[in-house]
Write an enzyme that holds these catalytic residues in place. Structure first.
Site, PDB file in Angstrom:
ATOM      1  N   LYS A 196       9.412   0.007  -4.354  1.00 21.43           N
ATOM      2  CA  LYS A 196       8.539  -1.058  -4.477  1.00 21.43           C
ATOM      3  C   LYS A 196       7.564  -0.798  -6.033  1.00 21.43           C
ATOM      4  CE  LYS A 196       7.489  -4.315  -2.415  1.00 21.43           C
ATOM      5  NZ  LYS A 196       8.105  -5.611  -2.195  1.00 21.43           N
ATOM      6  N   ASP A 235       0.915  -1.282   0.014  1.00 19.33           N
ATOM      7  CA  ASP A 235       0.024  -0.099  -0.112  1.00 19.33           C
ATOM      8  C   ASP A 235       1.039   1.281   0.099  1.00 19.33           C
ATOM      9  OD1 ASP A 235       0.987  -0.926   2.666  1.00 19.33           O
ATOM     10  OD2 ASP A 235      -0.703   0.480   3.448  1.00 19.33           O
ATOM     11  N   TYR A 247      11.078   3.196   0.304  1.00 15.61           N
ATOM     12  CA  TYR A 247      10.474   2.133   0.317  1.00 15.61           C
ATOM     13  C   TYR A 247       9.475   1.925  -0.968  1.00 15.61           C
ATOM     14  CZ  TYR A 247       7.608  -2.029   1.676  1.00 15.61           C
ATOM     15  OH  TYR A 247       7.100  -3.062   1.578  1.00 15.61           O
TER      16      TYR A 247
END
Ligand SMILES: NC(=O)c1ccc[n+]([C@@H]2O[C@H](COP(=O)([O-])OP(=O)(O)OC[C@H]3O[C@@H](n4cnc5c(N)ncnc54)[C@H](OP(=O)(O)O)[C@@H]3O)[C@@H](O)[C@H]2O)c1
Length: 291
Positions: free
Chosen positions: A127, A100, A123
């Protein structure tokens, strides 16, 4: 379905091993296979000729990623590149776990799979990059985004999970402050592992959101944990600004599980029900009941 499982000792990897049929599952820890090693990735996929490569690996300590961006890129973006290319060369499908945190949370409503990623930290950016690379290199892929994972094994990359951290702090008897302005959909990895199997069997490639049904702030999550365990620590809400973590985090990263519904796969159960199941499996509820 012959499957290579990467990150087999992780929080989610452990539940995949427990949930998926053992026959056909070949498991790899980071010691066996480092996804950043392109040659080893190709060798491994060639040697096992899998139908599916299931990648749960990540460098996901969100604050540490801010200062170790190169390592975050290597594991979260370049690793998926190697896996996608190896799968393409050997006719395998790639199932890849994402997060998410590819979203900023600025929308202030649940995110659907079709919403464009707009990460606010390293991060999330790495991703999101891993996702883009996979979509670009390999048609036969499933990208599955989870949120706030908790599992019996605890996250290898974070040294546990939020539930265990809260219970430890309560045992230590210190006042606990938890942010109340970041909202998520906590996800039990045992439930996620089962959904991954359903998705893999569907043959319907694409991006999926798979998170516990409903939502809460981290503070509300902590309150639920203590309520279920009959604990009464000194717990108070705080704000993201006052907490002062190194990395920015999305304020509202609830995931709408639309693709699951489109695929005719039953929804995840409510996160609160999954939390009770987790606490029971860990023996936390039993201790309260004195059994
Ligand atoms: N945890 C969360 O709250 C959360 C939320 C949303 C999405 N996700 C995503 O869900 C997935 C699973 O998370 P998790 O909580 O199960 O994490 P985890 O427990 O930390 O497991 C990740 C695994 O990846 C392995 N790994 C790390 N670097 C590697 C490398 N270079 N090559 C091969 N393996 C490597 C680790 O192995 P070693 O321990 O041996 O190093 C570890 O077992 C990740 O993709 C993550 O981005 C997690």
């Amino acid at each position: 379905m012959k499957t290579i499982l990467i990150g087999a000792n992780g929080q989610l990897g452990t539940d995949i091993r427990a949930t998926w049929p053992a026959a056909g599952l070949v498991t790899f820890t980071s010691a066996d296979l480092d996804v950043t090693d392109r040659a080893r990735v190709f060798e491994t996929v060639a040697a096992h000729a899998p139908d599916l490569v299931l990648n749960t690996s990540a460098f996901h300590n969100v604050d540490v990623c801010e200062t170790e961006a190169e390592r975050a890129c290597a594991v979260n973006a370049i690793g998926p590149l190697h896996l996608a290319d190896a799968c393409a060369e050997h006719g395998a499908t790639l199932m890849h776990l994402s997060t998410d945190y590819v979203f900023s949370g600025a929308a202030g409503r649940a995110y659907s799979e079709s919403d464009p990623p707009d990460p606010v930290n390293v991060y999330g950016a790495t991703k999101a990059a891993g996702e883009v690379i996979i979509r670009q290199r390999l048609e036969r892929h499933y990208i599955v985004r989870g949120s706030g994972l908790f599992g019996v094994a605890g996250a290898a990359g974070k040294g546990g999970n939020f539930v265990e951290t809260m219970l430890r702090l309560a045992r230590e008897g210190k006042p606990i402050t938890v942010v109340d302005d970041q909202v998520l959909s906590p996800t039990f990895t045992a439930d996620l592992a089962a959904k991954l199997l359903e998705i893999a069997r569907s043959g319907l490639f694409g991006t999926y959101h798979v998170s516990g049904c409903g939502s809460c702030s981290w503070y509300e999550f902590a309150r639920a944990i203590f309520e279920d365990c009959d604990l009464t620590p000194e717990l108070s809400p705080t704000t993201t600004a006052a907490f002062g973590a190194k990395a920015r985090r999305p304020a509202y990263s609830v995931l709408s599980n639309d693709a699951l519904a489109r695929a005719g796969i039953p929804p995840m159960r409510p996160w609160r029900e999954a939390l009770r199941d987790y606490l029971a499996r860990k023996g936390h509820l039993a201790r309260v009941a004195g059994t």
